[in-house]
Enzyme design. Structure first.
Site, PDB file in Angstrom:
ATOM      1  N   PRO A  44       0.840  -1.201   0.000  1.00  0.00           N
ATOM      2  CG  PRO A  44       0.041  -1.022   2.185  1.00  0.00           C
ATOM      3  CD  PRO A  44       0.806  -1.928   1.269  1.00  0.00           C
ATOM      4  CB  CYS A 147       1.413   5.159   8.757  1.00  0.00           C
ATOM      5  SG  CYS A 147       1.526   6.847   8.159  1.00  0.00           S
TER       6      CYS A 147
HETATM    7  C1  LIG Z   1       4.736   7.201  -1.114  1.00  0.00           C
HETATM    8  C2  LIG Z   1       4.585   6.082  -0.102  1.00  0.00           C
HETATM    9  C3  LIG Z   1       3.366   5.911   0.542  1.00  0.00           C
HETATM   10  C4  LIG Z   1       3.203   4.876   1.472  1.00  0.00           C
HETATM   11  N1  LIG Z   1       1.968   4.657   2.033  1.00  0.00           N
HETATM   12  C5  LIG Z   1       1.767   3.572   2.823  1.00  0.00           C
HETATM   13  C6  LIG Z   1       0.465   3.225   3.277  1.00  0.00           C
HETATM   14  O1  LIG Z   1      -0.544   3.873   2.951  1.00  0.00           O
HETATM   15  N2  LIG Z   1       0.344   2.123   4.080  1.00  0.00           N
HETATM   16  C7  LIG Z   1       1.443   1.361   4.448  1.00  0.00           C
HETATM   17  O2  LIG Z   1       1.283   0.364   5.172  1.00  0.00           O
HETATM   18  N3  LIG Z   1       2.675   1.668   4.018  1.00  0.00           N
HETATM   19  C8  LIG Z   1       2.850   2.721   3.199  1.00  0.00           C
HETATM   20  N4  LIG Z   1       4.092   2.970   2.681  1.00  0.00           N
HETATM   21  C9  LIG Z   1       5.200   2.028   2.961  1.00  0.00           C
HETATM   22  C10 LIG Z   1       5.266   0.935   1.879  1.00  0.00           C
HETATM   23  O3  LIG Z   1       4.096   0.166   1.866  1.00  0.00           O
HETATM   24  C11 LIG Z   1       6.472  -0.001   2.118  1.00  0.00           C
HETATM   25  O4  LIG Z   1       6.321  -0.613   3.366  1.00  0.00           O
HETATM   26  C12 LIG Z   1       7.809   0.747   2.089  1.00  0.00           C
HETATM   27  O5  LIG Z   1       7.889   1.637   1.000  1.00  0.00           O
HETATM   28  C13 LIG Z   1       8.982  -0.245   2.029  1.00  0.00           C
HETATM   29  O6  LIG Z   1       8.881  -1.082   0.911  1.00  0.00           O
HETATM   30  P1  LIG Z   1       9.741  -0.798  -0.462  1.00  0.00           P
HETATM   31  O7  LIG Z   1      11.166  -0.732  -0.078  1.00  0.00           O
HETATM   32  O8  LIG Z   1       9.391  -1.955  -1.336  1.00  0.00           O
HETATM   33  O9  LIG Z   1       9.269   0.514  -0.974  1.00  0.00           O
HETATM   34  C14 LIG Z   1       4.290   4.009   1.779  1.00  0.00           C
HETATM   35  C15 LIG Z   1       5.513   4.214   1.137  1.00  0.00           C
HETATM   36  C16 LIG Z   1       5.668   5.221   0.189  1.00  0.00           C
HETATM   37  C17 LIG Z   1       7.001   5.375  -0.490  1.00  0.00           C
END
Ligand SMILES: Cc1cc2nc3c(=O)[nH]c(=O)nc-3n(C[C@H](O)[C@H](O)[C@H](O)COP(=O)(O)O)c2cc1C
Length: 371
Positions: A44, A147
């Site tokens: 998400p 979050c």
């Molecule tokens: C722009 C943005 C918005 C995010 N919004 C949420 C969210 O609404 N809910 C959530 O659980 N994590 C949120 N995250 C965290 C991501 O779900 C994820 O856990 C984090 O980016 C690490 O994973 P990655 O390295 O694959 O990006 C957000 C991350 C980004 C960059």
């Protein structure tokens, strides 16, 4: 908070073989089974993973193919992404206003399987919101415990709850009693390095009837800095019997394999890389099936970006221009001469103007080779 990756992020080559990638995953909930085929998940991301983006991720191959291309690549089930999730949605907001449901939880029939993510800290509001989610037809409901945003933490939501495990226990019990669909939890490992709660939280969630866990292997204090601590995912996997999905810093198929080899996790959740390289789910699954995958060509990147922007504009989304600029910040890094593309998009003011500039960019010769 800087959400772009540090340039130095590097992993050892150990485990980078497609043989370790799971073909599918399953969530069991009572007599019900939800299959993820393949075992990858779109994380998400607020402001990004709305219905347009989620469908786009599942349709990447079709959208990027040349209109007359006879040699279209084989269609993968679910576009290679086994489960998608909505951006986080306030439980309080959802039960107070229909507008919130329309704005954050709209989804199309072809998005199944799909989970809705909620945040909040009040058991009654969360339970009621989970019932709304169930009635809307979602396949699962997820509780956000990650979050880091101040305005969410201030109300004890998101990662704020990592400081209050007794309250969390009550929330898990209330949510479990409220709905029959699978209940999942996406969490960070703790508030900071001195107060890691990943194991206690995971065991408590399992005992309360939570059906799967996704760990973003950072603390709240880390934000998005440094490198995700995949060891914590492996520790959670050892501690519980429900499925554990690993999340954090998977940027290519090799990272996905390394994550599985390192942790034994049951599924791979991918966030930021879905925006910088929307092909990643397809690449992982193609690599798992065939032992090879390819990088998209510049023309495919152009068709894909245009298709996404046209869909955003056509959907009448509030803030579509902002979403286009946000996407461009991620996606343009994989495009040759991407800095010029970013610049052209940043200075546009309306949706049609952005689209025209993207069209113009991808039909012009490349001036400078920057990837
Ligand atoms: C722009 C943005 C918005 C995010 N919004 C949420 C969210 O609404 N809910 C959530 O659980 N994590 C949120 N995250 C965290 C991501 O779900 C994820 O856990 C984090 O980016 C690490 O994973 P990655 O390295 O694959 O990006 C957000 C991350 C980004 C960059």
């Amino acid at each position: 908070m800087n959400k772009l990756w540090p340039a130095s992020l590097d992993r050892s080559p150990a485990g980078a073989t497609p043989a370790v990638l799971p073909a599918e995953a399953e969530i069991r909930c009572g007599g019900h089974r939800l299959r993820l085929e393949p075992a990858t998940l779109l994380a998400p991301m607020s402001g990004l993973t709305d219905t347009v983006f989620r469908r786009f991720i599942r349709q990447v191959a079709e959208l990027a193919a040349a209109p007359d291309s006879a040699a279209a690549e084989p269609r993968l089930p679910f576009g290679g992404c086994g489960l998608i999730m909505t951006e986080f949605t306030s439980a309080d907001g959802l039960i107070r206003s229909e507008k919130v449901a329309r704005r954050y939880l709209s989804f199309a029939p072809d998005e199944h399987p799909i989970a809705a993510q909620l945040f909040g800290s009040d058991a009654v509001a969360l339970s009621e919101a989970a019932r709304v989610v169930e009635a809307m037809g979602f396949d699962a409901v997820d509780l956000n415990l990650g979050c880091p945003a101040k305005k969410v933490v201030k109300c004890n939501g998101g990662s704020g709850l990592l400081r209050d495990l007794p309250l969390l226990g009550r929330l898990f019990a209330a949510l479990r009693a409220a709905v029959k669909i699978p209940l999942t939890v996406k969490f960070r490992a703790g508030w900071d390095e001195r107060s890691l709660v990943h194991l206690e939280l995971a065991r408590m969630a399992e005992a309360s009837g939570v059906n799967a866990l996704a760990l973003h292997a950072r603390t709240r204090a880390q934000g998005y800095a440094g490198q995700a601590q995949w060891d914590w995912i492996g520790e959670v996997k050892q501690a519980v019997r429900i499925p554990v999905w690993g999340n954090g810093d998977v940027r290519c198929p090799e990272d996905a394999a390394r994550l599985v080899a390192h942790t034994g996790c049951d599924g791979i959740m991918i966030g930021r890389a879905a925006a910088s390289n929307p092909w990643i789910f397809q690449q992982i699954e193609t690599w798992r099936r065939t032992g090879a995958y390819r990088e998209p060509e510049q023309a495919e990147r152009g068709r894909l970006m245009l298709a996404y922007f046209q869909q955003l504009a056509g959907a009448g989304m509030p803030g579509a221009v902002g979403k286009m600029k946000q996407f461009a910040a991620w996606f343009s890094h994989g495009v040759r001469d991407g800095a010029r593309l970013r610049q052209a998009i940043y200075t546009a003011r309306a949706e049609a103007e952005v689209i025209a500039r993207v069209e113009e960019f991808f039909t012009q010769p490349i001036t400078e080779l920057v990837i």
